[in-house]
Enzyme design. Structure first.
Site, PDB file in Angstrom:
ATOM      1  N   ARG A  79     -19.378  -1.985   1.435  1.00  0.00           N
ATOM      2  CA  ARG A  79     -19.857  -1.761   2.809  1.00  0.00           C
ATOM      3  C   ARG A  79     -21.026  -2.702   3.109  1.00  0.00           C
ATOM      4  NH1 ARG A  79     -18.065   4.257   2.378  1.00  0.00           N
ATOM      5  NH2 ARG A  79     -19.767   4.764   0.988  1.00  0.00           N
ATOM      6  N   PHE A  89      -8.373   3.415   8.342  1.00  0.00           N
ATOM      7  CA  PHE A  89      -8.545   4.467   7.319  1.00  0.00           C
ATOM      8  C   PHE A  89     -10.048   4.762   7.159  1.00  0.00           C
ATOM      9  CE2 PHE A  89      -4.939   1.756   6.090  1.00  0.00           C
ATOM     10  CZ  PHE A  89      -3.885   2.658   6.072  1.00  0.00           C
ATOM     11  N   ASP A 131      -8.244   6.604  12.005  1.00  0.00           N
ATOM     12  CA  ASP A 131      -7.795   7.443  10.896  1.00  0.00           C
ATOM     13  C   ASP A 131      -6.776   8.419  11.471  1.00  0.00           C
ATOM     14  OD1 ASP A 131      -9.272   8.227   7.916  1.00  0.00           O
ATOM     15  OD2 ASP A 131      -7.845   9.664   8.764  1.00  0.00           O
ATOM     16  N   SER A 132      -5.786   8.786  10.667  1.00  0.00           N
ATOM     17  CA  SER A 132      -4.762   9.707  11.181  1.00  0.00           C
ATOM     18  C   SER A 132      -5.290  11.134  11.263  1.00  0.00           C
ATOM     19  CB  SER A 132      -3.510   9.646  10.302  1.00  0.00           C
ATOM     20  OG  SER A 132      -3.858   9.960   8.977  1.00  0.00           O
ATOM     21  N   ALA A 181      -7.779   8.608  16.679  1.00  0.00           N
ATOM     22  CA  ALA A 181      -6.939   9.321  15.713  1.00  0.00           C
ATOM     23  C   ALA A 181      -5.516   8.824  15.871  1.00  0.00           C
ATOM     24  CB  ALA A 181      -7.015  10.820  15.956  1.00  0.00           C
ATOM     25  N   ASP A 192      -8.617   0.238   4.027  1.00  0.00           N
ATOM     26  CA  ASP A 192      -8.991   0.993   2.824  1.00  0.00           C
ATOM     27  C   ASP A 192      -8.159   2.275   2.752  1.00  0.00           C
ATOM     28  OD1 ASP A 192     -10.312   1.857   0.540  1.00  0.00           O
ATOM     29  OD2 ASP A 192     -11.964   2.757   1.655  1.00  0.00           O
ATOM     30  N   CYS A 195      -7.146   1.654  -4.074  1.00  0.00           N
ATOM     31  CA  CYS A 195      -7.869   2.526  -5.012  1.00  0.00           C
ATOM     32  C   CYS A 195      -6.897   3.215  -5.958  1.00  0.00           C
ATOM     33  CB  CYS A 195      -8.734   3.535  -4.264  1.00  0.00           C
ATOM     34  SG  CYS A 195      -7.794   4.629  -3.205  1.00  0.00           S
TER      35      CYS A 195
HETATM   36  N1  SAH Z   1     -12.660   3.894   3.979  1.00  0.00           N
HETATM   37  C1  SAH Z   1     -13.101   5.254   3.742  1.00  0.00           C
HETATM   38  C2  SAH Z   1     -12.240   6.013   2.764  1.00  0.00           C
HETATM   39  C3  SAH Z   1     -10.781   6.079   3.123  1.00  0.00           C
HETATM   40  S1  SAH Z   1      -9.948   7.435   2.442  1.00  0.00           S
HETATM   41  C4  SAH Z   1     -14.566   5.251   3.300  1.00  0.00           C
HETATM   42  O1  SAH Z   1     -15.181   4.185   3.117  1.00  0.00           O
HETATM   43  O2  SAH Z   1     -15.121   6.328   3.151  1.00  0.00           O
HETATM   44  C5  SAH Z   1      -8.382   7.297   3.164  1.00  0.00           C
HETATM   45  C6  SAH Z   1      -8.282   7.787   4.620  1.00  0.00           C
HETATM   46  O3  SAH Z   1      -6.998   7.416   5.090  1.00  0.00           O
HETATM   47  C7  SAH Z   1      -8.359   9.293   4.802  1.00  0.00           C
HETATM   48  O4  SAH Z   1      -9.412   9.615   5.670  1.00  0.00           O
HETATM   49  C8  SAH Z   1      -7.010   9.684   5.427  1.00  0.00           C
HETATM   50  O5  SAH Z   1      -7.111  10.676   6.442  1.00  0.00           O
HETATM   51  C9  SAH Z   1      -6.544   8.373   6.030  1.00  0.00           C
HETATM   52  N2  SAH Z   1      -5.097   8.196   6.166  1.00  0.00           N
HETATM   53  C10 SAH Z   1      -4.125   8.553   5.309  1.00  0.00           C
HETATM   54  N3  SAH Z   1      -2.921   8.142   5.770  1.00  0.00           N
HETATM   55  C11 SAH Z   1      -3.143   7.496   6.926  1.00  0.00           C
HETATM   56  C12 SAH Z   1      -2.294   6.831   7.887  1.00  0.00           C
HETATM   57  N4  SAH Z   1      -0.983   6.749   7.696  1.00  0.00           N
HETATM   58  N5  SAH Z   1      -2.873   6.272   8.947  1.00  0.00           N
HETATM   59  C13 SAH Z   1      -4.209   6.341   9.159  1.00  0.00           C
HETATM   60  N6  SAH Z   1      -5.040   6.959   8.310  1.00  0.00           N
HETATM   61  C14 SAH Z   1      -4.525   7.533   7.218  1.00  0.00           C
END
Ligand code: SAH
Length: 394
Positions: A212, A228, A250-251, A277, A298, A338
């Site tokens: 970050r 994400f 984020d979804s 969303a 991510d 990850c």
């Molecule tokens: N980048 C974040 C961590 C990401 S965790 C940080 O720095 O803290 C992964 C995220 O992806 C979760 O919040 C989850 O809700 C989201 N996610 C999972 N599948 C998804 C999709 N198909 N589209 C969008 N978001 C999604």
């Protein structure tokens, strides 16, 4: 204390002698009939030499080693390992304010296989991944609150989804010590609300801290898409870095409201930020080309197990191709995986395929990994899981 002993097959002591901390079930010659999951066992070679002590569990990893000698695994043992972990974080400069957020225990990387502890100010959030650590939870919590004369006041135990389901341990997510006081933690001078009660994992992804910071340095004047976003970590840094605009996607609606709360906490009334969303693939497909010149991808782990690797690699390729195809010329892509089951070479190959598919000119600027509070025991390379690339796309 247990006096149960597991004897290994001939030659199977080799990996333990090379300090690898796991005993696989196939390496075991004999064990007592009354052995229970979570027992502390002595592990001996075929000829009877003591190799150390560890936690027994049913499964392909049968013992997670805690010692390589006869040291008792008791409160003094946990106190010493936790103090060791604490002093490393202190030396790394991670314990700087009262609200510091960092990982104190990263399993094998801190010589405590099966245990994860994240610190958010005065609260420790603890996850057991093995029955042995589950049974030790109370003495670990007590040892935690003894560090630096009681700096940690609250210990929240959160293992409902991390313990092996078949072990039927029925762990309740709850405070073992203390209770709720504040949920605001600090990272590099930025504030974050951490929802360990309802959030994913321990509530916040401290593992992206350094990445970050890296993003902050690239953000000035850019249009940033944080895909994400979860709690909006990358978005908050991009705002401080001087981004022209930041869109967090984020979804999960819950993640979007956490992101909005964190933006408001650090940049109240700032209109550069917008949160959406939406599913990542849908958003990327619908967005006009050139809308963003800095994109973060991510996603959650696409491969949770080895069996899912092929599909996961296809997923990474598809996702990255969508972003690379649409990013503005001169754009920067921060892309991560990850998934522990996927190596950095496999991930890089998936991203390479995505680039080739779009036929754009792409260069790697930086290669990223997990931060120093997620150390990798050199004898346990499996502990390395986070990998990322910063790409320059013409
Ligand atoms: N980048 C974040 C961590 C990401 S965790 C940080 O720095 O803290 C992964 C995220 O992806 C979760 O919040 C989850 O809700 C989201 N996610 C999972 N599948 C998804 C999709 N198909 N589209 C969008 N978001 C999604």
């Amino acid at each position: 204390m247990s006096d149960k002993t597991i004897r290994l097959r001939k030659g199977k002591e080799e990996s333990l002698e090379r300090f690898h901390p796991w005993v696989f079930s196939g390496a075991i010659e004999s064990m007592p009939e009354d052995i229970d999951e979570g027992d502390i066992v002595n592990v001996v070679s075929h000829s009877g030499a003591l190799l150390g002590k560890g936690h027994y569990q049913i499964g392909s990893i049968a013992v997670r080693m805690l010692t390589s000698d006869n040291t008792p695994v008791d409160e003094a043992f946990y106190t010493s390992r936790l103090e060791h972990a604490w002093s490393l974080r202190r030396n790394l400069g991670l314990i700087n304010g009262k609200e510091s957020a960092f990982r104190l225990v990263h399993g094998e990387g801190d010589f405590l296989p099966g245990l994860v502890i994240d610190i958010y100010g005065k609260t420790a959030v603890m996850q057991a991944h093995s029955p042995g650590m589950h049974f030790a939870r109370n003495i670990i919590a007590k040892a935690l609150t003894a560090i630096e004369n009681g700096r940690i006041k609250n210990v929240y135990y959160k293992s409902e989804t991390t313990l092996p389901y078949k072990a039927s341990l029925d762990p309740q997510n709850q405070y073992i010590i203390g209770g709720f006081d504040t949920d605001v933690a600090e990272e590099n001078g930025l504030k974050f609300r951490v929802d360990w009660l309802k959030g994913q994992k321990t509530g916040f992804f401290v593992d992206q801290r350094d990445n970050r910071s890296m993003l902050e340095r690239f953000s000035k004047g850019r249009k940033v898409l944080n895909m994400f976003c979860y709690t909006g970590g990358f978005s908050v840094y991009a705002m401080r870095g001087g981004a022209e605009k930041v869109v967090s996607v984020d979804s999960s609606e819950k993640a979007i409201s956490l992101t909005e709360a964190n933006i408001a906490l650090n940049f109240p009334g700032d209109t550069r930020h917008e949160a959406v969303a939406e599913d990542a693939f849908k958003y990327l497909s619908a967005m006009p080309a050139g809308s963003f010149d800095l994109i973060v991808l991510d996603p959650p782990a696409f491969a949770k197990h080895r069996s899912a690797i092929r599909n996961a690699l296809r997923g990474y390729q598809r996702l990255n191709a969508k972003a690379i195809e649409k990013i503005a010329p001169g754009g920067i892509l921060f892309t991560f995986s990850c998934s522990q089951a996927i190596t950095k070479e496999q991930f890089r190959l998936a991203v390479f395929s995505a680039c080739a598919q779009t036929r754009r000119k792409v260069r790697i600027l930086h290669q990223l990994t997990q931060p120093a509070d997620h150390p990798v025991n050199i004898y346990h390379p499996e502990g390395e899981y986070l990998k990322g690339l910063i790409l320059y796309i013409e």
